[in-house]
Design a protein around this motif. Structure first.
Motif, PDB file in Angstrom:
ATOM      1  N   THR A  44       0.836  -1.195   0.000  1.00  0.00           N
ATOM      2  CA  THR A  44       0.000   0.000   0.000  1.00  0.00           C
ATOM      3  C   THR A  44       0.869   1.243   0.000  1.00  0.00           C
ATOM      4  O   THR A  44       0.609   2.190  -0.737  1.00  0.00           O
ATOM      5  CB  THR A  44      -0.935  -0.003   1.231  1.00  0.00           C
ATOM      6  OG1 THR A  44      -1.751  -1.175   1.179  1.00  0.00           O
ATOM      7  CG2 THR A  44      -1.813   1.227   1.250  1.00  0.00           C
ATOM      8  N   LEU A  45       1.911   1.258   0.827  1.00  0.00           N
ATOM      9  CA  LEU A  45       2.812   2.401   0.881  1.00  0.00           C
ATOM     10  C   LEU A  45       3.488   2.602  -0.468  1.00  0.00           C
ATOM     11  O   LEU A  45       3.579   3.717  -0.965  1.00  0.00           O
ATOM     12  CB  LEU A  45       3.864   2.191   1.977  1.00  0.00           C
ATOM     13  CG  LEU A  45       4.886   3.315   2.152  1.00  0.00           C
ATOM     14  CD1 LEU A  45       4.190   4.622   2.490  1.00  0.00           C
ATOM     15  CD2 LEU A  45       5.871   2.948   3.233  1.00  0.00           C
ATOM     16  N   ASN A  46       3.942   1.534  -1.086  1.00  0.00           N
ATOM     17  CA  ASN A  46       4.573   1.651  -2.389  1.00  0.00           C
ATOM     18  C   ASN A  46       3.603   2.231  -3.421  1.00  0.00           C
ATOM     19  O   ASN A  46       3.993   3.047  -4.246  1.00  0.00           O
ATOM     20  CB  ASN A  46       5.098   0.295  -2.868  1.00  0.00           C
ATOM     21  CG  ASN A  46       6.344  -0.114  -2.120  1.00  0.00           C
ATOM     22  OD1 ASN A  46       7.008   0.700  -1.497  1.00  0.00           O
ATOM     23  ND2 ASN A  46       6.658  -1.394  -2.171  1.00  0.00           N
ATOM     24  N   ARG A  47       2.365   1.818  -3.373  1.00  0.00           N
ATOM     25  CA  ARG A  47       1.369   2.366  -4.293  1.00  0.00           C
ATOM     26  C   ARG A  47       1.147   3.845  -4.021  1.00  0.00           C
ATOM     27  O   ARG A  47       1.027   4.642  -4.948  1.00  0.00           O
ATOM     28  CB  ARG A  47       0.054   1.598  -4.171  1.00  0.00           C
ATOM     29  CG  ARG A  47       0.119   0.223  -4.784  1.00  0.00           C
ATOM     30  CD  ARG A  47      -1.194  -0.510  -4.646  1.00  0.00           C
ATOM     31  NE  ARG A  47      -1.064  -1.855  -5.179  1.00  0.00           N
ATOM     32  CZ  ARG A  47      -1.849  -2.845  -4.854  1.00  0.00           C
ATOM     33  NH1 ARG A  47      -2.826  -2.653  -3.996  1.00  0.00           N
ATOM     34  NH2 ARG A  47      -1.673  -4.039  -5.375  1.00  0.00           N
ATOM     35  N   MET A  48       1.083   4.222  -2.738  1.00  0.00           N
ATOM     36  CA  MET A  48       0.899   5.627  -2.392  1.00  0.00           C
ATOM     37  C   MET A  48       2.096   6.462  -2.843  1.00  0.00           C
ATOM     38  O   MET A  48       1.936   7.568  -3.342  1.00  0.00           O
ATOM     39  CB  MET A  48       0.677   5.779  -0.877  1.00  0.00           C
ATOM     40  CG  MET A  48      -0.636   5.192  -0.393  1.00  0.00           C
ATOM     41  SD  MET A  48      -2.078   5.906  -1.217  1.00  0.00           S
ATOM     42  CE  MET A  48      -2.002   7.567  -0.615  1.00  0.00           C
ATOM     43  N   GLU A  49       3.297   5.923  -2.676  1.00  0.00           N
ATOM     44  CA  GLU A  49       4.487   6.634  -3.140  1.00  0.00           C
ATOM     45  C   GLU A  49       4.452   6.782  -4.658  1.00  0.00           C
ATOM     46  O   GLU A  49       4.818   7.826  -5.199  1.00  0.00           O
ATOM     47  CB  GLU A  49       5.745   5.890  -2.712  1.00  0.00           C
ATOM     48  CG  GLU A  49       6.020   5.990  -1.231  1.00  0.00           C
ATOM     49  CD  GLU A  49       7.172   5.122  -0.787  1.00  0.00           C
ATOM     50  OE1 GLU A  49       7.630   4.262  -1.567  1.00  0.00           O
ATOM     51  OE2 GLU A  49       7.626   5.300   0.354  1.00  0.00           O
ATOM     52  N   PHE A  50       4.000   5.744  -5.352  1.00  0.00           N
ATOM     53  CA  PHE A  50       3.904   5.790  -6.808  1.00  0.00           C
ATOM     54  C   PHE A  50       2.929   6.887  -7.239  1.00  0.00           C
ATOM     55  O   PHE A  50       3.213   7.674  -8.148  1.00  0.00           O
ATOM     56  CB  PHE A  50       3.472   4.420  -7.342  1.00  0.00           C
ATOM     57  CG  PHE A  50       3.324   4.376  -8.833  1.00  0.00           C
ATOM     58  CD1 PHE A  50       4.432   4.433  -9.656  1.00  0.00           C
ATOM     59  CD2 PHE A  50       2.072   4.283  -9.408  1.00  0.00           C
ATOM     60  CE1 PHE A  50       4.294   4.399 -11.038  1.00  0.00           C
ATOM     61  CE2 PHE A  50       1.930   4.250 -10.787  1.00  0.00           C
ATOM     62  CZ  PHE A  50       3.044   4.311 -11.606  1.00  0.00           C
ATOM     63  N   VAL A  51       1.778   6.941  -6.577  1.00  0.00           N
ATOM     64  CA  VAL A  51       0.788   7.971  -6.891  1.00  0.00           C
ATOM     65  C   VAL A  51       1.368   9.355  -6.616  1.00  0.00           C
ATOM     66  O   VAL A  51       1.230  10.275  -7.432  1.00  0.00           O
ATOM     67  CB  VAL A  51      -0.514   7.745  -6.092  1.00  0.00           C
ATOM     68  CG1 VAL A  51      -1.442   8.941  -6.199  1.00  0.00           C
ATOM     69  CG2 VAL A  51      -1.213   6.486  -6.564  1.00  0.00           C
ATOM     70  N   GLY A  52       2.034   9.508  -5.469  1.00  0.00           N
ATOM     71  CA  GLY A  52       2.645  10.800  -5.131  1.00  0.00           C
ATOM     72  C   GLY A  52       3.698  11.227  -6.138  1.00  0.00           C
ATOM     73  O   GLY A  52       3.739  12.395  -6.559  1.00  0.00           O
ATOM     74  N   GLU A  53       4.545  10.298  -6.556  1.00  0.00           N
ATOM     75  CA  GLU A  53       5.583  10.611  -7.547  1.00  0.00           C
ATOM     76  C   GLU A  53       4.962  10.943  -8.896  1.00  0.00           C
ATOM     77  O   GLU A  53       5.439  11.829  -9.607  1.00  0.00           O
ATOM     78  CB  GLU A  53       6.557   9.442  -7.692  1.00  0.00           C
ATOM     79  CG  GLU A  53       7.493   9.290  -6.514  1.00  0.00           C
ATOM     80  CD  GLU A  53       8.383  10.528  -6.351  1.00  0.00           C
ATOM     81  OE1 GLU A  53       8.989  10.969  -7.343  1.00  0.00           O
ATOM     82  OE2 GLU A  53       8.450  11.046  -5.234  1.00  0.00           O
ATOM     83  N   THR A  54       3.880  10.274  -9.250  1.00  0.00           N
ATOM     84  CA  THR A  54       3.187  10.563 -10.500  1.00  0.00           C
ATOM     85  C   THR A  54       2.609  11.973 -10.466  1.00  0.00           C
ATOM     86  O   THR A  54       2.760  12.749 -11.427  1.00  0.00           O
ATOM     87  CB  THR A  54       2.072   9.530 -10.760  1.00  0.00           C
ATOM     88  OG1 THR A  54       2.650   8.231 -10.788  1.00  0.00           O
ATOM     89  CG2 THR A  54       1.349   9.809 -12.059  1.00  0.00           C
ATOM     90  N   LEU A  55       1.967  12.334  -9.357  1.00  0.00           N
ATOM     91  CA  LEU A  55       1.417  13.685  -9.224  1.00  0.00           C
ATOM     92  C   LEU A  55       2.521  14.736  -9.266  1.00  0.00           C
ATOM     93  O   LEU A  55       2.368  15.787  -9.905  1.00  0.00           O
ATOM     94  CB  LEU A  55       0.625  13.807  -7.919  1.00  0.00           C
ATOM     95  CG  LEU A  55      -0.727  13.102  -7.898  1.00  0.00           C
ATOM     96  CD1 LEU A  55      -1.345  13.181  -6.505  1.00  0.00           C
ATOM     97  CD2 LEU A  55      -1.665  13.711  -8.934  1.00  0.00           C
TER      98      LEU A  55
END
Length: 95
Positions: free
Chosen positions: A67-78
């Motif tokens: 979940t954290l990795n997905r959240m980091e991915f979303v944050g980096e994408t934004l």
């Protein structure tokens, strides 16, 4: 049959009434001795030893990391989208 083997009883031994364990557990809880009994059994059977290896189920830890990795991915994408948007040439405005 498992209980008979554990207790060292013969296969044809009549054993004990099934409610005996339930009543025993109820008495332990009633007198607050469930933790003491567990610790005593673990000590006497040698199931817990100092410096021993412990095994845990890490399924929930892996799920949290995922979940954290997905959240980091979303944050980096934004962040990448905002940086690209910020650096784009603006129409009608002097550069």
């Amino acid at each position: 049959m498992d209980w008979k083997f554990l207790l060292g009883l013969e296969l044809d031994d009549p054993g004990f009434e099934a409610s005996v364990l339930s009543l025993f557990r109820s008495r332990l809880i009633e007198h607050g001795l469930e933790q003491t009994t567990l610790e005593l059994m673990l000590e006497r059977l040698g199931l817990l030893k100092a410096g021993g290896r412990q095994r845990t189920d890490s399924t929930h830890v892996l799920a949290a990391v995922r979940t954290l990795n997905r959240m980091e991915f979303v944050g980096e994408t934004l962040r990448a989208v905002l940086e690209a948007w910020r650096s784009r040439p603006r129409r009608g405005c002097p550069a």
